[in-house]
Enzyme design. Structure first.
Site, PDB file in Angstrom:
ATOM      1  N   HIS A  88     -36.976  31.130  49.610  1.00 44.10           N
ATOM      2  CA  HIS A  88     -37.115  32.641  50.325  1.00 44.10           C
ATOM      3  C   HIS A  88     -37.240  33.722  49.233  1.00 44.10           C
ATOM      4  O   HIS A  88     -36.976  33.812  48.112  1.00 44.10           O
ATOM      5  CB  HIS A  88     -36.318  32.666  51.297  1.00 44.10           C
ATOM      6  CG  HIS A  88     -34.815  32.640  50.943  1.00 44.10           C
ATOM      7  ND1 HIS A  88     -34.069  31.440  50.610  1.00 44.10           N
ATOM      8  CD2 HIS A  88     -33.700  33.727  50.842  1.00 44.10           C
ATOM      9  CE1 HIS A  88     -32.880  31.992  50.238  1.00 44.10           C
ATOM     10  NE2 HIS A  88     -32.944  33.275  50.351  1.00 44.10           N
ATOM     11  N   HIS A  90     -35.280  36.266  48.808  1.00 40.31           N
ATOM     12  CA  HIS A  90     -34.216  36.958  48.352  1.00 40.31           C
ATOM     13  C   HIS A  90     -34.068  37.056  46.830  1.00 40.31           C
ATOM     14  O   HIS A  90     -34.558  36.056  46.218  1.00 40.31           O
ATOM     15  CB  HIS A  90     -32.846  36.349  48.897  1.00 40.31           C
ATOM     16  CG  HIS A  90     -32.399  37.160  50.144  1.00 40.31           C
ATOM     17  ND1 HIS A  90     -31.778  36.292  50.994  1.00 40.31           N
ATOM     18  CD2 HIS A  90     -32.853  38.178  50.724  1.00 40.31           C
ATOM     19  CE1 HIS A  90     -31.526  37.116  52.298  1.00 40.31           C
ATOM     20  NE2 HIS A  90     -32.292  38.191  51.994  1.00 40.31           N
ATOM     21  N   HIS A  93     -33.049  34.171  44.798  1.00 41.22           N
ATOM     22  CA  HIS A  93     -33.795  32.993  44.829  1.00 41.22           C
ATOM     23  C   HIS A  93     -35.130  33.115  44.307  1.00 41.22           C
ATOM     24  O   HIS A  93     -35.909  32.091  44.024  1.00 41.22           O
ATOM     25  CB  HIS A  93     -33.997  32.468  46.318  1.00 41.22           C
ATOM     26  CG  HIS A  93     -32.774  32.065  46.655  1.00 41.22           C
ATOM     27  ND1 HIS A  93     -32.279  30.543  46.925  1.00 41.22           N
ATOM     28  CD2 HIS A  93     -31.526  32.617  47.414  1.00 41.22           C
ATOM     29  CE1 HIS A  93     -31.299  30.477  47.572  1.00 41.22           C
ATOM     30  NE2 HIS A  93     -30.623  31.796  47.517  1.00 41.22           N
ATOM     31  N   ASP A 196     -31.104  28.714  51.252  1.00 36.98           N
ATOM     32  CA  ASP A 196     -30.222  29.228  52.217  1.00 36.98           C
ATOM     33  C   ASP A 196     -30.691  28.906  53.805  1.00 36.98           C
ATOM     34  O   ASP A 196     -32.038  29.004  54.075  1.00 36.98           O
ATOM     35  CB  ASP A 196     -29.942  30.582  51.959  1.00 36.98           C
ATOM     36  CG  ASP A 196     -29.695  30.802  50.579  1.00 36.98           C
ATOM     37  OD1 ASP A 196     -28.809  30.318  49.992  1.00 36.98           O
ATOM     38  OD2 ASP A 196     -29.614  32.140  50.214  1.00 36.98           O
ATOM     39  N   HIS A 413     -26.204  32.133  56.687  1.00 30.99           N
ATOM     40  CA  HIS A 413     -26.036  31.028  55.951  1.00 30.99           C
ATOM     41  C   HIS A 413     -25.121  30.132  56.959  1.00 30.99           C
ATOM     42  O   HIS A 413     -24.439  30.601  57.817  1.00 30.99           O
ATOM     43  CB  HIS A 413     -24.820  31.120  54.780  1.00 30.99           C
ATOM     44  CG  HIS A 413     -25.473  32.140  53.939  1.00 30.99           C
ATOM     45  ND1 HIS A 413     -26.128  31.533  52.706  1.00 30.99           N
ATOM     46  CD2 HIS A 413     -25.527  33.440  53.540  1.00 30.99           C
ATOM     47  CE1 HIS A 413     -26.871  32.398  51.831  1.00 30.99           C
ATOM     48  NE2 HIS A 413     -26.324  33.715  52.275  1.00 30.99           N
ATOM     49  N   HIS A 435     -24.734  26.474  45.310  1.00 25.83           N
ATOM     50  CA  HIS A 435     -24.824  27.915  45.654  1.00 25.83           C
ATOM     51  C   HIS A 435     -23.570  28.275  46.539  1.00 25.83           C
ATOM     52  O   HIS A 435     -23.435  28.408  47.813  1.00 25.83           O
ATOM     53  CB  HIS A 435     -26.180  28.126  46.880  1.00 25.83           C
ATOM     54  CG  HIS A 435     -26.390  29.424  47.043  1.00 25.83           C
ATOM     55  ND1 HIS A 435     -25.787  30.073  48.260  1.00 25.83           N
ATOM     56  CD2 HIS A 435     -27.227  30.487  46.703  1.00 25.83           C
ATOM     57  CE1 HIS A 435     -26.126  31.422  48.368  1.00 25.83           C
ATOM     58  NE2 HIS A 435     -26.977  31.584  47.352  1.00 25.83           N
TER      59      HIS A 435
END
Lengths: 695, 740
Positions: A88, A90, A93, A196, A413, A435
């Protein structure tokens, strides 16, 4: 079976390993977190199996800047990576992707979902703009991002792609718009990387799917460790209650949130709450993110990646067209005159508008700060959660922290219950936790160990650059097809044919079928060569018979001209007085035979026309001559050799006596060494004095 | 040994009838497409009705009537209850297409083949898939994997790959290999050697001009008319090819800063574009790219005005304009009405962008030369007034009472509740009643052809093979005098009346095309259908240009021969086209080409033998692979060993086996070889089909005509006198192959 290898030397995958070595050692599957191992941020997980290499995510650590924020790329050779999959948009990431694409020797292919790609572009441009580092420390610039866009390919949810034998597809992850969980299948071994994920459906996103197939390895996030989320309605109520009570007391509410992702969810909640509470209509809600405004078009377009609720709303009006929320460009445009709600980035209160507002409002106890999601270690937001008495402002002064601080997590999350449930449904034999802060991760590991106590599940929590090695003895299955498969063989029967390997599938077939079942084809090359020759054709035949055992000459009626066929391979035709034509089908042995024939014919030519065929000797004479030759050669080799009474050749070397049967080639001797020597010698003699036997 | 595959066409072979084929894979019945035509002729669905109940899954390939039109009807009347698989755009746009057809039909007739509820019900159990998504069927379809792949032609258009036990059945109809503005080309060519390919022969005899040239001609034709104050009518489908046309117009209007208005008029125009905007991931790479970079959605239309109501056009009555409107067949819908208005003016043009369906007005107008006049039936729905309304209400009252009495006698229910429920039921289902008087009073007395066959055309006789409804034949009795054709002024009087009514009609139908509001139409005031016939003199220009977005004949042939299926089934195409393609493929592609008739079941089970073996590690460590294109290849000698009941393991042979005949693997193209030789400094030229290398050596390829489909090895001959060159060239020739 599996072990965690520590130490930096032996875990480094050897990029120079040849493909042959890779197949032998290929059963080893290696997973190495280059980031996000026992930490949150800079997600990057390296995986290698059977010489195929996949990298999951390519993020930066938000708490660091410059090269320090990157994952440990120098642990690997980027040029060996086949596929890079981004879950994704973010920053933790995706944000080191432009660096990885433009500044390293990475040559593989990159995939992400459509919406991720659209937002990635905007988000990183913004990141480059706002990150206040010196030019030297900049990992990449706007141009790098634009260039990287051309290299990124898109994948839709559930779409199966195959690159270089690596098959992969993705599932909805439910974390933010376009978030995906990747399933990678290399030679039948499946690895699921969740990125995530959230198993809870919210206002606009679908919950993470449970894959149809159980993966062999699940690389899963552990952000929330063993914490449990409150039910969504409770959290929403707390959130709206805090805001409502603060503004009704004349205070201001600051919501530091990351510009994209969860912020959209919060805006949907706020807009709906305002809609249902007309008394609040005079209280402004500001959303200070020009970036989010630009991304709205993306949210409005990719509704098919969202849940049914939003899609139904979309049929009537655009749910992302907020009625009660106005954009705020900067603090200069902000008219701070009364109660208001401001959502501003960054979420960690490191700098920017959210920090400016925080500095301004933190001393007043009427105000409130609602922290709506996960906060990274080392940021101010993390500090104020513990409600210290004083905080340091951006200008270095120390101010009392009087404003109320609320921590209501909306970050999508998975919590402990979701993670446990998810893994219980999948039951993967190997689980790799990434993570998550070391402590949280450790607690989750303990919890999972007890949960899977009675199963054979193995858990790993590797640190950055620490490799996890697993072995999968994959059995290679092949499909025998076509003519070769007309009969299924019994034990002991031979199967011979072409093996065609495509990706990790093997097919065995007869050469004739190659064209039918693959794009390849076979060929027959017929060679026809004219050799000048003026002599008698019989001479050729005679000479050939001395060399080759089988020289056929079919009747002339069938072939029109005198013809010889050597070992059923090479045809020699006497087409005219001045030349002969040789024809054969190319293959190494025939080529060799033809070469010898050519050499022989040329030799005859050189010897001149006087050569005439000598009368053929009878079989008996031949044999007699052979005996003579063998005898004299044996004498020259071993000294004492004479014919015994039974016709066998008796060879005496020192004390050892050997008897050789010239017809069958059998040797009778007590001394092993001598017997072998005689055998070899006799074999060579036979080769020299007899024509080449037909195979 | 192989998977059993049977194909039974239910409609759409040796002709252009809707597509509908039954494919049975190991007894699992897959219905490939479920089409109907614009005339909604139930007789076409006879074969489907017989098998509908036994169907296990329906796969839909395109969102148009020809591919999915019969879904609601089949579900309602034939008990077709199998799950339907389609891509998201096919689902969504298909739904909108069905709505548009229903609404158009309903406005001019008492269409009762299916209702909006039936459409919704039929689409409710559509399982939406993504391109390249491998969907594993369950239960009795266990082991079958279906996957939609890009087909081009229409948004979401699909070629289906059905896999069982490693054998592929590919269903590819109406594909387009060319990349277009809004769509990528098909990926059909990436499938190699499927066991069965089912494809259409629709375009086998068609060849297309270059896209750029065609686009230019299209724009020129439109501009010519617009500049001469004319109106351009583009009869289009609801949500298919029209998207491409809209983009062409948008792009050209933007380039040239044109100000002529463009209208896109269907009952669902605005929803269509709204949904299309959210389907960017299904469109071409360039559209996706432009969105990723600048967030410019290609379907944020700047020049095209979306209208769902014909009355919106009133303000532009005399203005030159472009109108894109459904249906493409001109049978019903706005295009029908607008055509009637425009046809009599020579300034205007009707520009067809696709071949009209068989037996429709569009098809009549596309014949060469076009008919001078066509007879059309104008029908419209008018609210009941005065006595009629009274009569209707009385009727309703009577029914109500009767039923209430009936009901009361059967069950003891509260009278009021019974009545009220009946009231709502009856008004919902039965609110529209034809006025029998007006029907019989229609001028030419051919009212029995009304309903779905409301168009009567001069000079049209269907061929005897046609299953379309026959049309009465009318002699063209136009009288001519010194001033041209004798005109009956009455025709025009009626027509004026007509357009007045249309306004009323249009206003009464001012609905938003949402699912909810569409239901309003059903509950509208009592109304009736009034229809009459008139002859329309076709004075406007008629033009056909191919914007169908299907691969043309030449490309179809080359794609098929590239895909090289083991067995080929041809469907959907005129008899000549089917025969032509069949002959061609039998000669050049594969010996097994089938073109079955309707309800003729052909067995295309592959006669392929296969069994699975396990390759032992010991064996594989001695096999050295050579890389060739995407494959790695090697020769392997082994012995089999049965380790247990099922598994057969291959082990290395205990002793050296006799050497095998060596195999040359590779595909030699003489032209490439020529290139190669010249780079090696060999003088080389083609002479009489052979390659002449150097002075004396020739290399030839023998095409063995007895080997159909070229399944045998290639035969290459190299000949020449004994010389150094010979060995040199032979060396080069060998270098083109792998020797195993």
């Amino acid at each position: 079976m599996a072990s965690v290898v520590t130490g930096a030397q032996n875990k480094r995958p050897n990029p120079n390993s040849t493909s042959a070595a890779a197949t032998r050692e290929g059963d080893q599957l290696i997973i190495t977190p280059l980031g996000a191992g026992n930490e949150v941020g800079r997600s990057c997980v390296y995986m290698s199996y059977k010489g195929k290499t996949v990298l999951f995510d390519c993020g930066i650590h938000p708490a660091y800047s410059g090269v320090a924020a990157l994952p440990y790329f120098d642990e690997i050779d980027p040029s060996t990576i086949d596929v890079l999959l981004i879950t994704h948009f973010h920053l933790d990431h995706a944000a080191s992707l432009p660096y990885f694409l433009e500044k390293t020797n990475f040559r593989g292919r990159v995939f992400m979902t459509h919406s991720t790609k659209a937002i990635y572009r905007l988000l990183l441009s913004d990141y480059v703009k706002v990150s206040k580092v010196s030019v030297e420390d900049m990992l990449y610039d706007e141009n790098d991002i634009v260039r990287s866009m051309d290299k990124i390919e898109v994948i839709d949810f559930h779409q199966t792609l195959e690159v270089n034998g690596i098959r992969f597809w993705c599932y909805t992850a439910g974390h933010v718009l376009g978030a995906a969980m990747f399933m990678v299948d290399i030679a039948g071994v499946r690895v699921l990387y969740t990125g995530d994920y959230s198993r809870e459906e919210d206002r606009h996103l679908r919950a993470a799917e449970v894959p149809q197939f159980t993966p062999d390895i699940c690389i899963i996030e552990s952000t929330y460790g063993v914490q449990l989320h409150q039910p969504r309605p409770v959290r929403e109520k707390r959130f709206t209650d805090v805001i409502h009570s603060t503004i009704s007391q004349g205070g201001r509410v600051l919501i530091p949130a990351f510009a994209l992702g969860r912020a959209q969810e919060l805006l949907l909640i706020l807009d709906e709450y305002w809609e249902n509470h007309p008394e609040l209509h005079n209280i402004p809600i500001y959303y200070a993110s020009p970036l989010a405004k630009r991304c709205m078009a993306v949210y409005q377009t990719y509704i098919n990646a969202m849940n049914d609720r939003i899609r139904t709303q979309f049929a009537n009006s655009n749910p992302f067209d907020f009625k009660h929320i106005s954009p705020l460009k900067s603090i200069e445009n902000f008219d701070d005159v009364g109660p208001s709600v401001v959502m501003a980035s960054p979420s960690g209160l490191q700098s920017g508008l959210s920090r400016q507002l925080f500095d301004k409002w933190c001393a007043d106890k009427k105000n409130a700060c609602v922290i709506p999601g996960y906060v990274v270690e080392g940021t101010l937001a993390k500090t104020i959660i513990n409600e210290p008495k004083e905080v340091t402002l951006m200008n270095g002064l120390v101010a009392p922290l009087n404003m109320q601080v609320h921590y209501i997590s909306f970050s999508a999350h998975a919590d402990c219950a979701q993670t446990c449930g998810f893994l219980k449904e999948l039951m993967p034999p190997h689980i790799v936790l990434v993570h998550g802060e070391a402590n949280e991760m450790g607690r989750l590991k303990q919890k999972l160990v007890s949960q899977f106590a009675d199963s054979n599940t193995k858990l790993y929590t590797p640190k950055n650059c620490q490799s996890v090695t697993m072995h999968f003895s994959s059995e290679k299955m092949a499909k025998v097809i076509g003519k070769l498969a007309e009969k299924v063989p019994e034990t002991g029967e031979s199967v011979s044919g072409l093996v065609v390997k495509k990706g990790f599938t093997y097919q065995i077939m007869a050469p004739d079928d190659l064209r039918v079942f693959s794009q390849l084809s076979t060929a027959n090359v017929t060679q026809r060569i004219t050799v000048p020759y003026t002599g008698a054709f019989e001479v050729i035949k005679y000479r050939l018979k001395q060399i080759y055992e089988s020289v056929e000459s079919p009747p002339v009626e069938e072939t029109e001209v005198p013809t010889l066929i050597v070992h059923e391979r090479v045809t020699i035709r006497h087409e005219s007085d001045t030349y002969v034509v040789m024809q054969w089908s190319a293959d190494p042995i025939s080529d060799m035979v033809s070469d010898s024939v050519v050499a022989m014919i040329l030799n005859i030519g050189r010897e001149g026309p006087k050569v005439t065929p000598i009368e053929e000797k009878t079989q008996e004479e031949m044999e007699r001559m052979a005996r003579k030759v063998v005898h004299s050669l044996m004498v020259s080799l071993f000294g004492d050799a004479k014919f015994g009474e039974d016709g066998r050749l008796v060879i005496t070397v020192d004390a050892d006596v050997a008897r050789l049967d010239i017809k069958s080639g059998e040797v009778e001797c007590e001394n092993q060494g001598l017997r072998e020597r005689i055998k070899t010698a006799f074999g060579r003699m036979q080769g020299a004095i007899r024509p080449i036997p037909k195979p | 040994m192989g998977t059993s595959v049977q194909v039974t066409p239910l409609s759409g072979v040796y002709g252009e009838n809707p597509l509908c084929y039954l494919v049975a894979i190991d007894g699992f019945n897959l219905l490939m497409d479920c089409g109907w035509n614009d005339l909604f002729d139930p007789s076409l669905l006879q074969p489907l009705s017989r098998v509908a109940k036994s169907i296990d899954a329906v796969l839909i390939s395109h969102p148009d009537i020809l591919h999915l039109g019969a879904l609601p009807y089949a579900r309602k009347h034939f008990g077709l209850s199998a799950p339907v698989y389609a891509t998201e755009p096919v689902y969504r746009l298909g739904l909108l297409t069905m709505y548009d057809h229903y609404l158009s039909r309903r406005q001019i007739s008492d269409f009762d083949m299916f209702t909006l509820d039936d459409i919704d019900a039929a689409f409710q159990n559509v399982i939406r898939l993504k391109y390249s998504q491998n969907y594993h069927l369950s239960e009795n379809g266990e082991g079958i994997v279906i996957a939609p792949h890009v087909a081009g032609h229409l948004l979401g258009g699909t070629i289906w790959k059905i896999t069982k036990d490693g054998e592929d059945v590919v269903y590819a109809v109406d594909f387009n290999h060319r990349k277009e503005r809004h769509l990528n080309g098909t990926v059909l060519e990436s499938f190699v050697r499927p066991a069965v390919l089912i494809t259409d022969a629709y375009n086998a005899l068609n060849n297309q001009v270059y896209k750029r040239q065609r686009d230019q001609e299209f724009i020129d034709a439109i501009l010519r008319v617009l500049r001469a104050d004319g109106t351009v009518l583009l009869p289009v489908d609801t949500a298919g090819r029209v998207l491409e046309l809209i983009l062409i117009l948008e792009q050209y209007w933007a380039q040239q800063h044109l100000s002529f208005p463009i209208f896109f008029l269907t009952n669902v125009a605005s929803s269509t574009v709204e949904y299309v905007k959210s389907f960017l991931e299904w469109m071409s790479d360039s559209i996706a790219k432009s969105f990723e970079h600048t967030r410019d959605n290609a379907f944020l239309l700047k020049y095209v005005t979306l209208i769902i109501n014909k009355s919106d056009l009133e303000n532009y009555a005399g203005v030159p304009k472009v109108v894109l409107t459904s249906m493409a067949s001109l049978e019903v819908g706005f295009s029908h009405d607008i055509f009637v208005e425009l046809a009599t003016d020579a300034k205007n043009i009707v520009l067809f962008t696709e071949r009209g369906q068989f037996g429709t007005l569009a098809r009549m107008l596309q014949v060469d030369p076009p008919p001078k006049a066509v007879k059309v039936t104008m029908s419209k729905r008018v609210p009941l007034v005065g006595d009629e309304l009274k009569a209707y209400e009385e009727e309703q009252e009577k029914i109500k009472k009767e039923e209430a009495v009936k009901k009361a006698s059967i069950v003891k229910v509260e009278e009021v509740r019974a009545t009220s429920s009946h009231l709502s039921e009856s008004t919902k289902g039965d609110s529209m009643v034809i006025d029998p008087a007006s029907a019989t009073a229609s001028p030419k007395g051919s009212s029995h052809f009304r309903g779905q066959m409301d168009i009567l055309i001069d000079g049209f006789t269907p061929p005897s093979t046609s299953v379309a409804p026959t049309f009465p034949f009318f002699e063209n009795t136009a009288e001519w005098d010194d001033f041209g054709e004798v005109i009956n002024p009455d025709d025009y009087v009626i027509q004026e009346e007509d357009s007045n009514h249309m306004v009323v009609n249009g206003k009464s139908l001012d609905v938003k095309p949402d699912e909810a509001s569409v239901h309003l139409l059903l509950d509208s005031t009592p109304s009736k259908v009034v229809s009459h016939e008139l002859t329309v003199q076709v004075k406007c220009a008629l033009l056909y240009m191919d914007f169908e977005g299907r691969s043309d004949g030449r490309s179809v042939k080359s794609i098929i021969s590239h895909v090289a299926p083991l067995k080929l089934v041809l469907v959907h195409g005129s008899a000549e086209a089917t025969e032509h393609l069949k002959m061609h493929c039998a000669k050049h592609v594969c010996p097994h080409v089938y073109a079955p008739q309707i309800e003729e079941t052909i067995d295309v089970t592959s006669d392929l033998c296969a069994y699975k073996v396990q390759l032992s590690e010991k064996l594989m460590s001695n096999v050295l692979f050579r890389k060739m294109v995407e494959n790695e290849i090697s020769w392997m000698d082994s012995v089999a060993e049965k380790t247990n009941e099922k598994v057969l393991t291959l082990l290395p042979p205990p002793s050296a086996l006799p050497t095998h005949k060596s195999v040359l693997v590779g595909d030699l193209k003489l032209a490439d070889f020529k290139q190669y030789l010249s780079t090696k400094g060999v003088q080389v030229e083609f002479a009489g089909g052979a390659l002449k290398c150097g002075e004396h050596i020739t290399v030839r390829k023998i095409s063995d005509s007895s080997q159909k489909g070229g399944t045998g090895p290639q035969q290459i001959v190299i000949e020449g006198p004994l010389c150094e060159d010979y060995y040199k060239i032979r060396g080069h020739l060998y270098s083109q192959f792998y020797l195993l």
